[in-house]
Design a protein around this motif. Structure first.
Motif, PDB file in Angstrom:
ATOM      1  N   ARG A 121       3.830-107.034  66.851  1.00 22.03           N
ATOM      2  CA  ARG A 121       5.020-106.527  66.170  1.00 22.03           C
ATOM      3  C   ARG A 121       5.931-105.787  67.134  1.00 22.03           C
ATOM      4  O   ARG A 121       5.537-104.804  67.750  1.00 22.03           O
ATOM      5  CB  ARG A 121       4.582-105.601  65.023  1.00 22.03           C
ATOM      6  N   ASP A 122       7.196-106.257  67.244  1.00 26.56           N
ATOM      7  CA  ASP A 122       8.189-105.550  68.044  1.00 26.56           C
ATOM      8  C   ASP A 122       8.617-104.304  67.275  1.00 26.56           C
ATOM      9  O   ASP A 122       8.916-104.359  66.079  1.00 26.56           O
ATOM     10  CB  ASP A 122       9.404-106.452  68.307  1.00 26.56           C
ATOM     11  N   LEU A 123       8.665-103.149  67.977  1.00 22.53           N
ATOM     12  CA  LEU A 123       8.923-101.885  67.296  1.00 22.53           C
ATOM     13  C   LEU A 123      10.401-101.601  67.095  1.00 22.53           C
ATOM     14  O   LEU A 123      10.759-100.739  66.289  1.00 22.53           O
ATOM     15  CB  LEU A 123       8.274-100.734  68.073  1.00 22.53           C
ATOM     16  N   GLY A 124      11.282-102.253  67.834  1.00 21.40           N
ATOM     17  CA  GLY A 124      12.718-102.048  67.645  1.00 21.40           C
ATOM     18  C   GLY A 124      13.151-100.611  67.873  1.00 21.40           C
ATOM     19  O   GLY A 124      13.848-100.021  67.048  1.00 21.40           O
ATOM     20  N   LEU A 125      12.769-100.030  68.996  1.00 24.00           N
ATOM     21  CA  LEU A 125      13.036 -98.615  69.263  1.00 24.00           C
ATOM     22  C   LEU A 125      14.454 -98.381  69.768  1.00 24.00           C
ATOM     23  O   LEU A 125      15.022 -99.209  70.479  1.00 24.00           O
ATOM     24  CB  LEU A 125      12.048 -98.090  70.319  1.00 24.00           C
ATOM     25  N   THR A 126      15.009 -97.233  69.402  1.00 20.67           N
ATOM     26  CA  THR A 126      16.267 -96.781  69.988  1.00 20.67           C
ATOM     27  C   THR A 126      15.977 -96.252  71.398  1.00 20.67           C
ATOM     28  O   THR A 126      14.815 -96.005  71.746  1.00 20.67           O
ATOM     29  CB  THR A 126      16.875 -95.647  69.146  1.00 20.67           C
ATOM     30  N   PRO A 127      17.019 -96.062  72.238  1.00 18.84           N
ATOM     31  CA  PRO A 127      16.766 -95.517  73.585  1.00 18.84           C
ATOM     32  C   PRO A 127      16.019 -94.189  73.564  1.00 18.84           C
ATOM     33  O   PRO A 127      15.098 -93.979  74.362  1.00 18.84           O
ATOM     34  CB  PRO A 127      18.184 -95.366  74.165  1.00 18.84           C
ATOM     35  N   ALA A 128      16.388 -93.272  72.652  1.00 21.86           N
ATOM     36  CA  ALA A 128      15.697 -91.975  72.597  1.00 21.86           C
ATOM     37  C   ALA A 128      14.245 -92.149  72.161  1.00 21.86           C
ATOM     38  O   ALA A 128      13.337 -91.491  72.698  1.00 21.86           O
ATOM     39  CB  ALA A 128      16.431 -91.031  71.646  1.00 21.86           C
ATOM     40  N   GLU A 129      14.004 -93.033  71.191  1.00 24.63           N
ATOM     41  CA  GLU A 129      12.633 -93.275  70.739  1.00 24.63           C
ATOM     42  C   GLU A 129      11.798 -93.880  71.857  1.00 24.63           C
ATOM     43  O   GLU A 129      10.631 -93.509  72.044  1.00 24.63           O
ATOM     44  CB  GLU A 129      12.649 -94.210  69.522  1.00 24.63           C
TER      45      GLU A 129
END
Length: 214
Positions: A136-144
């Motif tokens: 599963r790709d987590l789709g994180l923001t840069p800060a995350e």
């Protein structure tokens, strides 16, 4: 981490790598490098083979190093037949001297692709700045992503909110900003899987396996 005793070589490597966006640790001795490897995770070692203290260092370091990063040797032609596994940490490659910085960078990228940082089924790709848990790709923001990378660098160690703020944003942020960011990251990382991000009340957060307090 760069292991280089020559000041000019060390300055060239650190300046070039930091300009390319890498976070770099520098040490002049193999003994100090092993001590730091025992305390922190590093994604790659860049080792100047002219260091006189490399021989036999593996016997000292083997018991204390849990994470064994790949190694890029910087070697002269007459040293190539002696590239024995004195520091047998992981994948190995070499670049011959005199150094060409673009070649060093290319070899580093190849080694880093083959040694993606992770914890269990959590894997980060620093080249694409993406993270996945299992398939599963987590789709994180840069800060995350930066926060998860910092927690992973300090796996099984508690990280304070102040440390998180400095790493993610470069300054101190209020507790509420950190708590909101951790909450969003938790929802993505720990959804449908065993929890990896935990709270140590009054101290901060940590990443790892948890069998007690969460």
């Amino acid at each position: 981490m760069v292991i280089a005793g020559e000041p000019d070589l060390a300055e060239l490597l650190v300046t070039s790598l930091e300009s390319a966006g890498y976070r770099v640790g520098l040490t002049g001795t193999a003994a100090e490098a092993l001590a730091r490897l025992g305390a922190h995770r590093f994604d790659l070692l860049v080792v100047d083979t002219t260091r006189p203290d490399l021989t036999g260092v593996d016997a000292v370091g083997r018991p204390v190093i849990a994470h064994r990063p790949p190694v890029l040797y910087l070697a002269s032609y007459d040293f190539l037949d002696r590239l024995l596994p004195e520091i047998d940490l992981g994948q190995k490659d070499y670049v011959t001297k005199p150094l060409r910085v673009p070649e060093v960078m290319a070899r580093m990228r190849m080694l880093l692709r083959g040694a993606a940082p992770g914890y269990g089924d959590l894997v980060l790709d620093d080249t694409l700045r993406r993270a996945r848990r299992g398939t599963r790709d987590l789709g994180l923001t840069p800060a995350e992503y930066r926060l998860l990378r910092h927690l992973l660098d300090n796996a099984d160690r508690v990280v304070s909110k102040e440390q998180m703020g400095r790493y993610v944003w470069g300054d101190r942020r209020g507790d509420n900003a950190i708590e909101q960011l951790v909450s969003r990251l938790r929802r993505k990382v720990d959804r449908e899987a065993a929890a990896l991000i935990h709270t140590r009340r009054g101290f901060g957060y940590w990443l790892g396996s948890e069998h007690g307090e969460g």
